[in-house]
Design a protein around this motif. Structure first.
Motif, PDB file in Angstrom:
ATOM      1  N   ALA A  69       6.311 -13.255  13.088  1.00  0.00           N
ATOM      2  CA  ALA A  69       7.494 -12.664  13.548  1.00  0.00           C
ATOM      3  C   ALA A  69       8.780 -12.699  12.527  1.00  0.00           C
ATOM      4  O   ALA A  69       9.369 -11.895  12.426  1.00  0.00           O
ATOM      5  CB  ALA A  69       7.758 -13.310  14.878  1.00  0.00           C
ATOM      6  N   LYS A  70       8.768 -13.886  11.841  1.00  0.00           N
ATOM      7  CA  LYS A  70       9.831 -14.246  10.980  1.00  0.00           C
ATOM      8  C   LYS A  70       9.951 -13.483   9.814  1.00  0.00           C
ATOM      9  O   LYS A  70      11.009 -13.166   9.232  1.00  0.00           O
ATOM     10  CB  LYS A  70       9.800 -15.528  10.536  1.00  0.00           C
ATOM     11  N   HIS A  71       8.805 -12.716   9.436  1.00  0.00           N
ATOM     12  CA  HIS A  71       8.656 -11.740   8.231  1.00  0.00           C
ATOM     13  C   HIS A  71       8.918 -10.328   8.716  1.00  0.00           C
ATOM     14  O   HIS A  71       8.886  -9.436   7.617  1.00  0.00           O
ATOM     15  CB  HIS A  71       7.392 -11.952   7.636  1.00  0.00           C
ATOM     16  N   GLN A  72       9.180 -10.042   9.782  1.00  0.00           N
ATOM     17  CA  GLN A  72       9.471  -8.796  10.349  1.00  0.00           C
ATOM     18  C   GLN A  72      10.815  -8.060   9.546  1.00  0.00           C
ATOM     19  O   GLN A  72      10.781  -6.781   9.650  1.00  0.00           O
ATOM     20  CB  GLN A  72       9.590  -8.431  11.800  1.00  0.00           C
ATOM     21  N   SER A  73      11.571  -8.965   9.405  1.00  0.00           N
ATOM     22  CA  SER A  73      12.960  -8.665   8.799  1.00  0.00           C
ATOM     23  C   SER A  73      12.715  -8.284   6.999  1.00  0.00           C
ATOM     24  O   SER A  73      13.799  -7.860   6.463  1.00  0.00           O
ATOM     25  CB  SER A  73      14.046  -9.607   9.152  1.00  0.00           C
ATOM     26  N   LYS A  74      11.622  -8.528   6.519  1.00  0.00           N
ATOM     27  CA  LYS A  74      11.464  -8.466   5.177  1.00  0.00           C
ATOM     28  C   LYS A  74      10.810  -7.272   4.855  1.00  0.00           C
ATOM     29  O   LYS A  74       9.217  -6.951   5.025  1.00  0.00           O
ATOM     30  CB  LYS A  74      10.576  -9.660   4.675  1.00  0.00           C
ATOM     31  N   HIS A  75      11.421  -6.083   4.563  1.00  0.00           N
ATOM     32  CA  HIS A  75      10.847  -4.945   4.529  1.00  0.00           C
ATOM     33  C   HIS A  75      10.446  -4.521   3.080  1.00  0.00           C
ATOM     34  O   HIS A  75      10.138  -3.317   3.023  1.00  0.00           O
ATOM     35  CB  HIS A  75      11.952  -3.708   4.880  1.00  0.00           C
ATOM     36  N   THR A  76      10.189  -5.412   2.119  1.00  0.00           N
ATOM     37  CA  THR A  76       9.321  -5.234   1.153  1.00  0.00           C
ATOM     38  C   THR A  76       7.935  -5.529   1.211  1.00  0.00           C
ATOM     39  O   THR A  76       7.157  -5.146   0.266  1.00  0.00           O
ATOM     40  CB  THR A  76      10.007  -5.742  -0.265  1.00  0.00           C
ATOM     41  N   SER A  80       2.129 -12.949   1.873  1.00  0.00           N
ATOM     42  CA  SER A  80       2.537 -11.654   2.139  1.00  0.00           C
ATOM     43  C   SER A  80       2.692 -11.067   0.695  1.00  0.00           C
ATOM     44  O   SER A  80       3.182 -11.629  -0.001  1.00  0.00           O
ATOM     45  CB  SER A  80       3.831 -11.663   2.874  1.00  0.00           C
ATOM     46  N   ALA A  81       2.610  -9.538   0.773  1.00  0.00           N
ATOM     47  CA  ALA A  81       2.793  -8.930  -0.442  1.00  0.00           C
ATOM     48  C   ALA A  81       3.230  -7.599  -0.300  1.00  0.00           C
ATOM     49  O   ALA A  81       3.009  -7.142   0.830  1.00  0.00           O
ATOM     50  CB  ALA A  81       1.508  -8.894  -1.510  1.00  0.00           C
ATOM     51  N   LYS A  82       3.480  -6.745  -1.361  1.00  0.00           N
ATOM     52  CA  LYS A  82       3.845  -5.180  -1.262  1.00  0.00           C
ATOM     53  C   LYS A  82       2.536  -4.457  -0.803  1.00  0.00           C
ATOM     54  O   LYS A  82       2.538  -3.500  -0.023  1.00  0.00           O
ATOM     55  CB  LYS A  82       4.740  -4.690  -2.555  1.00  0.00           C
ATOM     56  N   HIS A  83       1.617  -5.079  -1.673  1.00  0.00           N
ATOM     57  CA  HIS A  83       0.163  -4.129  -1.516  1.00  0.00           C
ATOM     58  C   HIS A  83      -0.800  -5.130  -0.981  1.00  0.00           C
ATOM     59  O   HIS A  83      -0.674  -6.325  -1.390  1.00  0.00           O
ATOM     60  CB  HIS A  83      -0.047  -3.315  -2.807  1.00  0.00           C
ATOM     61  N   SER A  84      -1.832  -4.695  -0.427  1.00  0.00           N
ATOM     62  CA  SER A  84      -3.023  -5.601   0.144  1.00  0.00           C
ATOM     63  C   SER A  84      -3.803  -5.994  -0.910  1.00  0.00           C
ATOM     64  O   SER A  84      -4.252  -7.093  -0.898  1.00  0.00           O
ATOM     65  CB  SER A  84      -3.849  -4.570   1.057  1.00  0.00           C
ATOM     66  N   LYS A  85      -3.993  -5.347  -2.200  1.00  0.00           N
ATOM     67  CA  LYS A  85      -4.844  -6.035  -3.204  1.00  0.00           C
ATOM     68  C   LYS A  85      -4.683  -7.506  -3.713  1.00  0.00           C
ATOM     69  O   LYS A  85      -5.749  -7.894  -3.740  1.00  0.00           O
ATOM     70  CB  LYS A  85      -4.507  -4.911  -4.529  1.00  0.00           C
ATOM     71  N   GLU A  86      -3.504  -7.895  -3.930  1.00  0.00           N
ATOM     72  CA  GLU A  86      -3.342  -9.182  -4.322  1.00  0.00           C
ATOM     73  C   GLU A  86      -3.728 -10.340  -3.176  1.00  0.00           C
ATOM     74  O   GLU A  86      -3.635 -11.472  -3.529  1.00  0.00           O
ATOM     75  CB  GLU A  86      -1.788  -9.359  -4.520  1.00  0.00           C
ATOM     76  N   LEU A  87      -3.806  -9.922  -1.849  1.00  0.00           N
ATOM     77  CA  LEU A  87      -3.516 -10.816  -0.841  1.00  0.00           C
ATOM     78  C   LEU A  87      -5.120 -11.590  -0.585  1.00  0.00           C
ATOM     79  O   LEU A  87      -4.822 -12.776  -0.347  1.00  0.00           O
ATOM     80  CB  LEU A  87      -3.389 -10.018   0.600  1.00  0.00           C
ATOM     81  N   TYR A  88      -6.062 -10.804  -0.693  1.00  0.00           N
ATOM     82  CA  TYR A  88      -7.379 -11.303  -0.583  1.00  0.00           C
ATOM     83  C   TYR A  88      -7.707 -12.559  -1.595  1.00  0.00           C
ATOM     84  O   TYR A  88      -8.068 -13.706  -1.333  1.00  0.00           O
ATOM     85  CB  TYR A  88      -8.504 -10.378  -0.797  1.00  0.00           C
ATOM     86  N   ALA A  89      -7.432 -12.117  -2.943  1.00  0.00           N
ATOM     87  CA  ALA A  89      -7.587 -13.120  -3.989  1.00  0.00           C
ATOM     88  C   ALA A  89      -6.655 -14.117  -3.837  1.00  0.00           C
ATOM     89  O   ALA A  89      -6.919 -15.392  -4.328  1.00  0.00           O
ATOM     90  CB  ALA A  89      -7.370 -12.227  -5.146  1.00  0.00           C
ATOM     91  N   THR A 135       4.994 -11.527  -2.405  1.00  0.00           N
ATOM     92  CA  THR A 135       6.547 -11.719  -1.938  1.00  0.00           C
ATOM     93  C   THR A 135       6.771 -13.256  -1.096  1.00  0.00           C
ATOM     94  O   THR A 135       7.670 -13.951  -1.284  1.00  0.00           O
ATOM     95  CB  THR A 135       6.656 -10.692  -0.890  1.00  0.00           C
ATOM     96  N   CYS A 136       5.714 -13.720  -0.283  1.00  0.00           N
ATOM     97  CA  CYS A 136       5.950 -14.835   0.177  1.00  0.00           C
ATOM     98  C   CYS A 136       4.711 -15.770   0.504  1.00  0.00           C
ATOM     99  O   CYS A 136       3.533 -14.906   0.303  1.00  0.00           O
ATOM    100  CB  CYS A 136       6.223 -14.730   1.794  1.00  0.00           C
TER     101      CYS A 136
END
Lengths: 145, 78
Positions: A22-29, A103-112, A80-81
């Motif tokens: 929930a705390k990340h809902q205000s981070k719009h990037t 958390s990131a802008k795009h999904s690609k980075e997240l798994y790795a 991002t976070c």
């Protein structure tokens, strides 16, 4: 290096995890999150089931290691976070003891990034686990990877 | 004085989490030998950290006043 809070006494509750989201809902990037949750298994060893794991850590060194791991991960992946939490004290089988949240802008980075963080934390961070059986006897947990 | 810390199964074996020793111009290797003999830790797996930094098994170094030496069993986070 800024040291984030990492250790939580006892299990990590589903409410804590929900609040973190929930705390990340205000981070719009941010365009996506990925989460890894480590859960205590009721392993059967010599006909006895693990009832809980009691975690301890060399906290000063663990926080240094995690700060260095965070810095490296931010350099390697376009995140991002990043939040890392681990339980100390007793966590019952079925409860959550480890929470990695990226958390990131795009999904690609997240798994790795998630895989990297989970593996390196298991390997490099001085956290110790006492597996307590239902009859109160115990053995010491060792990570196999 | 130097501070020795024990964790997990090593704290159980040493029956303490921490102790302080006079420096006595020991090297790290000599200290590890003394400690493993004192607490009968020869058969247990461990790594050693000096001031929160892991040291290689082959590494030796002079110990300094106020050093913190930690005996760490296998890691089990996650």
């Amino acid at each position: 290096m800024k040291k984030q809070s990492v250790f939580i006494e006892g299990a990590i509750s589903p409410e804590f995890i929900a609040n973190a989201i929930a705390k990340h809902q205000s981070k719009h990037t941010i365009g996506g999150h990925n989460i890894f949750l480590g859960q205590v298994r009721a392993d059967e060893i010599d006909h006895k089931n693990v009832a809980a794991i009691e975690f301890t850590a060399y906290e000063d060194m663990a926080l240094e290691q995690i700060a260095a791991i965070r810095e490296k991960a931010f350099k390697t992946f376009d995140l991002t976070c990043m939040h890392i939490y681990h339980s100390l004290g007793k966590v019952q089988a079925g409860d959550i003891c480890f929470f990695v949240f990226v958390s990131a802008k795009h999904s690609k980075e997240l798994y790795a990034a998630t895989e990297y963080l989970v593996n390196i934390i298991k390997k490099k961070v001085p956290i110790f686990g006492k597996e307590i059986f239902e009859d109160s006897s115990h053995q010491w947990k060792t990570n196999t990877n | 004085m130097i501070t020795i810390k024990y964790f997990g199964m090593l704290a159980e074996q040493a029956q303490c989490k921490q102790e302080q020793l006079d420096l006595k111009s020991l090297t790290l290797k000599e200290l590890i030998k003394d400690i493993t003999e004192k607490h009968n830790m020869n058969t247990l797996p461990f790594h050693v950290a000096v001031n929160q930094k892991l040291v290689q098994e082959s590494e030796d170094q002079a110990l300094q006043l106020h050093d913190e030496i930690a005996f760490l069993p296998p890691f089990a986070g996650g």
